[in-house]
Design a protein around this motif. Structure first.
Motif, PDB file in Angstrom:
ATOM      1  N   THR A 154      -6.502   0.898  -2.334  1.00  0.00           N
ATOM      2  CA  THR A 154      -7.839   0.450  -2.740  1.00  0.00           C
ATOM      3  C   THR A 154      -8.083   0.891  -4.176  1.00  0.00           C
ATOM      4  O   THR A 154      -7.298   1.665  -4.749  1.00  0.00           O
ATOM      5  CB  THR A 154      -8.920   1.056  -1.831  1.00  0.00           C
ATOM      6  OG1 THR A 154      -8.937   2.485  -2.009  1.00  0.00           O
ATOM      7  CG2 THR A 154      -8.671   0.729  -0.370  1.00  0.00           C
ATOM      8  N   ARG A 187     -17.358   0.915  -0.327  1.00  0.00           N
ATOM      9  CA  ARG A 187     -16.059   0.806   0.351  1.00  0.00           C
ATOM     10  C   ARG A 187     -16.169   0.111   1.696  1.00  0.00           C
ATOM     11  O   ARG A 187     -15.172  -0.376   2.235  1.00  0.00           O
ATOM     12  CB  ARG A 187     -15.419   2.182   0.516  1.00  0.00           C
ATOM     13  CG  ARG A 187     -16.157   3.149   1.451  1.00  0.00           C
ATOM     14  CD  ARG A 187     -15.529   4.531   1.390  1.00  0.00           C
ATOM     15  NE  ARG A 187     -16.247   5.544   2.131  1.00  0.00           N
ATOM     16  CZ  ARG A 187     -15.793   6.151   3.218  1.00  0.00           C
ATOM     17  NH1 ARG A 187     -14.609   5.821   3.721  1.00  0.00           N
ATOM     18  NH2 ARG A 187     -16.500   7.086   3.820  1.00  0.00           N
ATOM     19  N   GLU A 229     -13.726  -4.409  -1.167  1.00  0.00           N
ATOM     20  CA  GLU A 229     -12.552  -3.584  -0.865  1.00  0.00           C
ATOM     21  C   GLU A 229     -11.880  -4.099   0.414  1.00  0.00           C
ATOM     22  O   GLU A 229     -11.984  -3.505   1.477  1.00  0.00           O
ATOM     23  CB  GLU A 229     -12.948  -2.116  -0.692  1.00  0.00           C
ATOM     24  CG  GLU A 229     -13.362  -1.417  -1.966  1.00  0.00           C
ATOM     25  CD  GLU A 229     -12.184  -1.146  -2.904  1.00  0.00           C
ATOM     26  OE1 GLU A 229     -11.032  -1.444  -2.514  1.00  0.00           O
ATOM     27  OE2 GLU A 229     -12.428  -0.636  -4.014  1.00  0.00           O
ATOM     28  N   GLU A 266      -9.757  -1.698   2.666  1.00  0.00           N
ATOM     29  CA  GLU A 266     -10.337  -0.508   3.300  1.00  0.00           C
ATOM     30  C   GLU A 266     -10.284  -0.622   4.817  1.00  0.00           C
ATOM     31  O   GLU A 266     -10.104   0.368   5.529  1.00  0.00           O
ATOM     32  CB  GLU A 266     -11.780  -0.304   2.828  1.00  0.00           C
ATOM     33  CG  GLU A 266     -12.401   1.008   3.262  1.00  0.00           C
ATOM     34  CD  GLU A 266     -11.854   2.224   2.520  1.00  0.00           C
ATOM     35  OE1 GLU A 266     -12.089   3.364   2.996  1.00  0.00           O
ATOM     36  OE2 GLU A 266     -11.193   2.050   1.477  1.00  0.00           O
TER      37      GLU A 266
END
Length: 693
Positions: free
Chosen positions: A259, A326, A332, A335
């Protein structure tokens, strides 16, 4: 003072409307998974489609089935250490069975089904709360204040909705253990008096993050049987949704796990939805990340791999993405791939970072339990708690080193970093099940099976998938090799003496519906609202092998229901039981089962003892029940005491902080609080006696 046992006074029940849970548990535990289409849309075969192959191999299968039945009924020698459901039926609760000769270790007065707002235990037994949500577990934080919660305080207090509980006895003259608890999920509408689900405050989000995770505490048992938390324990710590974890194993560092905040793909913040777990032979704790999909927002609806794990587009239930980006998969996308693993915690080093083991695969892990092979390879059994998902096994490439040296400890903590991952295919030995739960003509639901190899180290055995893809998208790998679709496999635990493996299949009301998998011999009921328990026997008693036999030990429900089965034992002498969830064993070889969704039978959840041997095989009697709206979790059964974890007490219709559905454990005028409860047998001389004797 110990709370009263079941026989001290007539039980007090809440009004009928409080018998059933409201939707909060389903919303906040698993994102209403049972109200949505199941993620497994694969067309892999079930028994009816492979019946001809079964019949062609009938002689071999019958031999395996006979092995399973014979070994399952053999007396044990020696001792070892320690959903959603349909509406509750109308009418009175079933009566408790009359007392029958009890096996050793199960000689207690059966607790009758009830809807009391209390923990009920047998006459002659006492109980106490060991630790509850918000209790300090290290020196310094304030006492719990429901209306004055802070994230800073919660990060030093016992978390919410404790599920798995594990103990490791510490050396020394005192009866002292290190206790490990999972904090599976939060129910914000019951945690905060002012909570707007559409717009939670930043502090509420951060309290929720802190209330998730794990607790490690040292506990001491005194001569009266009571257990207390030692706040000065050197091992005490909280691990939360913002603690740092290490990703290890073959997929660590993969591009699938990187990430913007972690370009190495090896460091993750937090652990969520930790359900059950296990205690390893080398002295660490394992914890399974389960329904992690619900914490993330804005999944790409066209991404089939996200959909296979239940990730959805739109905002998340808790809105954490508004505080921590996140959790926004549009920002992301990787994640999501960093959650859904088995976590290992070293309780003896509070400065160590917990480890997420990619070698054990990624799915909705209920837990992880370990058996050692004769040459001391670690064999880990795993269940994927979703309708129509699979049972797995991992075999380590290294062997365990004995001893307490630092070198041995560090070596053993690498056992789960490399090995071979398998998924199970079950085969029956009778014609296709008709879905009624009626026993086949041969008198048993049984058969054989195989462990299908998925991946080992950097080698994939799944066509079209790399090894890294198998570790990160393990469900897809199980689909491709034709694993057997099961009825929510939760706890999967090997017996400490026989090595037989017991699989708790909680329920699956979609079994047999149009367009979905029909009944088979390992999952023999349509609309399976009460679940069942399978006993699996590894061929040649070798857990590293690829063949096994199996039989169904229990088909749960009301004993008066013809579809139920209790190992062949007299059903007039057993307790009604529904939705088996977690399992444990005592030193006498008995199985203990905790339940989830007792409302399917119109009763509170409980803990049940089950005999596995001789003429009493299948005898199932209730040992304890938990308060209204609660769930029984994480049983620990020792010779001297039993620990149960009580989740979400008071999650019932119309409950709120202004109108609590329970006042357990602290009594009138208080809010319900999840907690760990200690139960012990009071001897005639006032001193603790053995459990079930």
């Amino acid at each position: 003072m110990a709370q009263p046992c079941a026989g001290d006074h007539p039980p007090r029940s809440l009004p009928l409307l409080h018998r059933g849970r409201q939707g909060l548990t389903c919303r906040y535990r698993c994102g209403d998974a049972c109200a949505r289409p199941e993620p497994n849309r694969s067309a892999n075969p079930y028994f009816g489609e492979v019946l001809q192959t079964v019949l062609d191999r009938r002689g071999v299968l019958r031999a395996g089935a006979v092995l399973g039945l014979a070994t399952g009924a053999t007396a044990l020698v020696g001792a070892a250490g320690a959903s959603s459901a349909a509406a509750a039926p109308a009418g009175p609760l079933p009566a408790a069975p009359e007392r029958s000769p009890a096996p050793y270790g199960l000689n207690y007065e059966t607790v009758p089904p009830n809807t009391d707002d209390a923990v009920r235990v047998p006459r002659g037994y006492a109980q106490q709360v060991v630790v509850r949500w918000g209790d300090p577990i290290v020196p310094g934080p304030p006492e719990f204040d429901f209306d004055g919660q802070t994230a800073e305080a919660q990060a030093q207090q016992f978390g919410y909705n404790n599920d798995f509980c594990g103990l490791i006895l510490l050396e020394g003259p005192a009866r002292r253990w290190v206790m490990f608890s999972n904090h599976e999920y939060t129910i914000e509408p019951l945690m905060f008096r002012e909570y707007d689900a559409a717009a939670p405050t930043e502090e509420q989000v951060r309290i929720g993050l802190a209330a998730h995770g794990l607790s490690v505490v040292e506990i001491v048992r005194d001569r009266t049987g009571r257990i207390t938390v030692d706040l000065a324990g050197s091992r005490n710590r909280r691990i939360t949704g913002t603690s740092e974890f290490v990703l290890d194993g073959p997929a660590a560092g993969s591009s699938l796990l990187r990430t913007s905040a972690d370009p190495t793909g090896t460091v993750v913040l937090g652990t969520f939805n930790n359900c059950s777990g296990g205690v390893t032979p080398w002295g660490t704790f394992l914890s399974g990340e389960e329904n992690v999909n619900q914490y993330f927002a804005n999944a790409d609806p066209a991404d089939a791999r996200l959909a296979r794990y239940g990730f959805e587009e739109g905002a998340s239930e808790r809105g954490w993405e508004t505080v921590e980006p996140r959790f926004d998969l549009a920002k992301e996308p990787n994640e999501a791939n960093r959650f859904g693993y088995v976590v290992e915690v070293d309780p003896h080093d509070p400065r160590s970072r917990p480890v997420k083991h990619t070698a054990l695969g990624r799915f909705k892990h209920e837990g992880a339990t370990v058996r050692l092979s004769k040459d001391e390879h670690a064999v880990v059994y795993l269940g994927d708690d979703e309708r129509f998902d699979y049972v797995y096994k991992f075999v380590s490439s290294k062997t365990m080193r004995n001893g307490h040296s630092r070198q041995a400890r560090e070596h053993n903590k690498t056992l789960l970093s490399d090995g071979t991952l398998y998924v199970a295919r079950f085969t029956g030995d009778s014609p296709q099940a008709d879905g009624s739960g009626t026993l086949p003509e041969d008198g048993a639901f049984d058969g054989s099976g195989e462990w299908i190899k998925l991946v080992s180290g950097s080698t994939s055995f799944v066509p079209g998938m790399t090894a890294e893809e198998v570790y990160v998208f393990t469900r897809e790998a199980g689909d491709k090799v034709g694993a057997t679709k099961m009825d929510r496999p939760e706890d999967v635990e090997p017996h400490p003496t026989t090595g037989h493996v017991y699989i708790a299949l909680t329920n699956n009301t979609d079994r047999g519906k149009a367009g979905k998998a029909g009944p088979d011999e390992a999952n023999p009921r349509v609309d399976n609202k009460h679940g069942h328990v399978i006993e699996l026997v590894e061929a040649d008693d070798d857990p590293t092998g690829t063949r096994f036999s199996w039989s169904i030990l229990l088909v749960c429900g009301d004993p008066a229901d013809p579809s139920t089965y209790f190992g062949g034992f007299d059903k007039s002498q057993v307790s009604p039981i529904t939705s088996p969830d977690n399992v444990a064993f005592d030193t006498h070889g008995n199985l203990w089962i905790s339940t989830d969704s007792g409302a399917a039978l119109g009763q509170n959840d409980g803990l049940f003892g089950v005999s596995l041997r001789g003429d009493t095989r299948g005898r199932t009697t209730q040992f304890a029940s938990v308060p209204v709206g609660g769930e029984t979790c994480g049983p620990v059964v020792t010779e001297d005491f039993v620990l149960i974890s009580v989740q979400h007490p008071g999650d019932v219709d119309d409950a709120s902080p202004a109108n609590p559905g329970s006042t357990w454990p602290d009594g009138p005028g208080t809010q319900p609080r999840p907690a760990v409860v200690n139960i012990w047998h009071e001897g005639e001389d006032g001193r603790p006696a053995r459990i079930g004797i």
